[in-house]
Write an enzyme that holds these catalytic residues in place. Structure first.
Site, PDB file in Angstrom:
ATOM      1  N   ASP A   1       0.850  -1.196   0.000  1.00  0.00           N
ATOM      2  CA  ASP A   1       0.000   0.000   0.000  1.00  0.00           C
ATOM      3  C   ASP A   1       0.886   1.246   0.000  1.00  0.00           C
ATOM      4  O   ASP A   1       0.690   2.173   0.776  1.00  0.00           O
ATOM      5  CB  ASP A   1      -0.919  -0.023   1.232  1.00  0.00           C
ATOM      6  CG  ASP A   1      -1.924   1.114   1.234  1.00  0.00           C
ATOM      7  OD1 ASP A   1      -2.139   1.719   0.176  1.00  0.00           O
ATOM      8  OD2 ASP A   1      -2.478   1.403   2.306  1.00  0.00           O
ATOM      9  N   LEU A   2       1.881   1.249  -0.875  1.00  0.00           N
ATOM     10  CA  LEU A   2       2.823   2.359  -0.954  1.00  0.00           C
ATOM     11  C   LEU A   2       2.220   3.473  -1.795  1.00  0.00           C
ATOM     12  O   LEU A   2       2.061   3.337  -3.005  1.00  0.00           O
ATOM     13  CB  LEU A   2       4.149   1.893  -1.556  1.00  0.00           C
ATOM     14  CG  LEU A   2       4.910   0.834  -0.749  1.00  0.00           C
ATOM     15  CD1 LEU A   2       6.130   0.353  -1.495  1.00  0.00           C
ATOM     16  CD2 LEU A   2       5.301   1.389   0.618  1.00  0.00           C
ATOM     17  N   GLU A   3       1.909   4.579  -1.158  1.00  0.00           N
ATOM     18  CA  GLU A   3       1.270   5.683  -1.862  1.00  0.00           C
ATOM     19  C   GLU A   3       2.279   6.691  -2.397  1.00  0.00           C
ATOM     20  O   GLU A   3       1.890   7.712  -2.968  1.00  0.00           O
ATOM     21  CB  GLU A   3       0.244   6.352  -0.933  1.00  0.00           C
ATOM     22  CG  GLU A   3      -0.873   5.392  -0.533  1.00  0.00           C
ATOM     23  CD  GLU A   3      -1.971   6.046   0.271  1.00  0.00           C
ATOM     24  OE1 GLU A   3      -1.925   7.281   0.437  1.00  0.00           O
ATOM     25  OE2 GLU A   3      -2.882   5.325   0.726  1.00  0.00           O
ATOM     26  N   ASN A   4       3.570   6.403  -2.203  1.00  0.00           N
ATOM     27  CA  ASN A   4       4.606   7.261  -2.778  1.00  0.00           C
ATOM     28  C   ASN A   4       5.216   6.623  -4.023  1.00  0.00           C
ATOM     29  O   ASN A   4       6.308   6.983  -4.447  1.00  0.00           O
ATOM     30  CB  ASN A   4       5.701   7.529  -1.734  1.00  0.00           C
ATOM     31  CG  ASN A   4       6.344   6.261  -1.212  1.00  0.00           C
ATOM     32  OD1 ASN A   4       5.711   5.212  -1.218  1.00  0.00           O
ATOM     33  ND2 ASN A   4       7.592   6.337  -0.761  1.00  0.00           N
TER      34      ASN A   4
END
Length: 545
Positions: free
Chosen positions: A369-372
């Site tokens: 869930d890496l939003e970067n």
């Protein structure tokens, strides 16, 4: 008065106090008349401890005179229990000292302070007392450790050293046996489990019982004698039998409901894993923590924020969920996640640390869930390395934003396709999003059946298997800044994609009966709303064709 400090004895230091364990009653101690002081159990160590009761005009002081060396530093320490307990020294020739604790209730705690003798000081009075009109107090393992002043000492030797060779020598489903090398001069040993003292034994080995099956525990051992407790051993980790905690549980069902569980309190209902609705088939623990090592992750349970939820209970709850056929995975990233995997070394670090956490806690897998953003080359390497370690039952989920799944050339989409053979499900977040293109080239706004179905179509027609596509939505309006839709809208979208019914203006050219299901942020917000989301969407998901 001085602050509460921890003193460390030098190798040549001795305990110049006598009968500090009160095993010889009040020998060598002088207690104020009428204080009711006595040496009786229960004790912190051994069979006796000092117990005294202050009154309105008496603080129940007990003292003894010790022989010291001039111009030297000594540490007074003891295990104390009670409402108000003081330790101190007078006649030091420099500054007299006192340390106190406002109360340890029924538990024991270590209290200590230091003093330095003057150039001609050879004797000092050390003491313990309570406070006027307060309840009684207890003291055990009283020591005054420093250079030998030439007077009588009890027992004379310095604090025992740290036990070496600590190891797990036996395993059971609910017990572990620890062994270690004996320490010279030790009267006994304390065993600590995950930082909490759980056993006191006269010598190795020690069996620790009452543990959860298929769970890892960390232990340390310390030795003690009349001088006090020595330093703890290096940690040793043991895992109970009943299944490798790194081995995932039963396979994910054909149609599954996924929910994120919050390891923090943000106004949603604070839950233990055992509180999570049984409607959820996959529970994503949010979130892993970044470390100083690039790509590596850790997990720190917010025990205080979750109302005293202990690590042992958390591990046991994971095991119970797995026994009930659920998958519990660890989510990496989130809004504030700063984990970066952009080279081979960080990919290896992620795989190794994730697998270690699976073994330690019993997680079935991980959620990305890496939003970067993410690098598809090295994230693929990390996932394949983790799969090689964990085996074919590894659960891998992903939670990209809508923008991340608009094109197969995007990093998330490419990663999903790269690991399609080991990927469980992609639960795209259909919220906190602006308008997006659907698979028919038209623009759709969030908050509608068309937004859910037309964007899911991109993934379904872009190469993912229907079993790898799920619909991710907030559990309540409080769960996201925008994009909440009612459970009815979610269920209509599921019908549209799997059966071709209840569609909006967009209707896919074919149906996808193998669609995996739906996801929500979060189980906590769902609980805050009375589990309305899971109670409505869960049965729909489980009843899909």
């Amino acid at each position: 008065m001085t602050a509460l400090t921890a003193g460390t004895a030098r190798a040549a230091d001795v305990n110049v106090a006598r009968n500090g364990g009160f095993e010889s009653g009040l020998t060598h101690w002088n207690c104020s008349p009428g204080s009711g002081a006595a040496a009786a159990g229960p004790a912190h160590t051994g069979a006796a401890a000092l117990r005294a009761a202050p009154s309105g005009l008496d603080n129940a002081r007990c003292s003894q005179t010790v022989t010291v060396k001039p111009n030297s530093t000594y540490t007074i320490a003891a295990q104390v229990q009670g409402s108000y307990v003081y330790l101190g020294a007078s006649g030091t020739g420099t500054q007299d000292v006192s340390a106190w604790t406002p109360g340890s209730g029924a538990g024991w705690q270590r209290l200590s302070t230091t003093f330095t003798t003057g150039p001609s000081t050879t004797q000092v009075t050390v003491y313990a007392h309570g406070w006027y009109g307060q309840p009684g107090y207890a003291v055990d393992e009283f020591s005054v450790v420093g250079p030998d002043g030439g007077g009588p000492t009890d027992p004379g030797p310095s604090l025992p050293g740290a036990p070496a060779g600590a190891a797990v020598s036996g395993q059971g489903a609910n017990s572990l046996t620890l062994s270690w090398n004996a320490v010279g001069g030790a009267a006994g040993y304390h065993v600590y489990q995950d930082g909490v003292r759980v056993r006191t034994v006269s010598g190795p080995p020690a069996q620790i019982t009452g543990l959860a099956a298929s769970t890892s525990y960390s232990f340390r051992v310390s030795a003690y004698n009349a001088a006090g407790e020595g330093p703890q051993s290096a940690p040793v980790t043991g895992t109970t039998t009943g299944g490798d905690p790194g081995t995932p549980g039963p396979p994910v069902p054909r149609h599954a409901l996924t929910g994120y569980w919050q390891n923090f309190d943000n106004g949603a209902t604070v839950q233990r894993l055992s509180d999570v609705s049984p409607q959820y088939d996959i529970i994503a623990v949010s979130f892993a923590d970044a470390t100083a090592t690039p790509g590596a992750i850790a997990f720190n349970l917010d025990s205080a924020g979750l109302g005293g939820y202990t690590v042992d209970r958390f591990k046991a709850d994971i095991a119970a969920k797995k026994a009930a056929g659920k998958s519990v995975i660890l989510s990496i990233g989130g809004e504030k996640g700063t984990i970066t995997v952009n080279d081979a070394a960080s990919a290896a670090n992620l795989a190794n640390s994730a697998y270690a956490l699976m073994q330690e806690y019993g997680f079935n897998g991980i959620d990305i869930d890496l939003e970067n953003g993410l690098n598809p080359t090295y994230m693929t390497q990390a996932m394949r390395a983790l799969s090689a370690k964990a085996g074919p039952s590894l659960v891998i989920t992903m939670a990209p934003q809508t923008i991340d799944m608009q094109s197969t050339s995007g990093g998330y989409f490419r990663t999903a396709l790269n690991i399609k053979d080991i990927l469980t499900v992609v639960n795209m977040q259909y919220y906190n999003s602006g308008s997006m293109n659907g698979c028919d080239g038209k623009v759709y706004s969030q908050g509608s059946v068309d937004f859910l179905t037309a964007l899911a179509c991109i993934q379904l027609e872009g190469g993912l298997d229907p079993s790898q596509v799920g619909i991710g939505v907030p559990a309540s309006p409080s769960g996201a800044g925008s994009g909440y839709v009612s459970p009815t809208v979610v269920n209509n979208a599921l019908d549209c994609l799997t059966r071709g019914t209840n569609c909006g203006s967009f209707k896919p050219s074919k149906t996808y009966p193998g669609l995996r299901g739906a996801m929500t942020w979060s189980t906590n917000w769902d609980a805050k709303a009375g589990n309305a989301w899971s109670n409505a969407v869960g049965p729909k998901v489980h009843g899909l064709p």
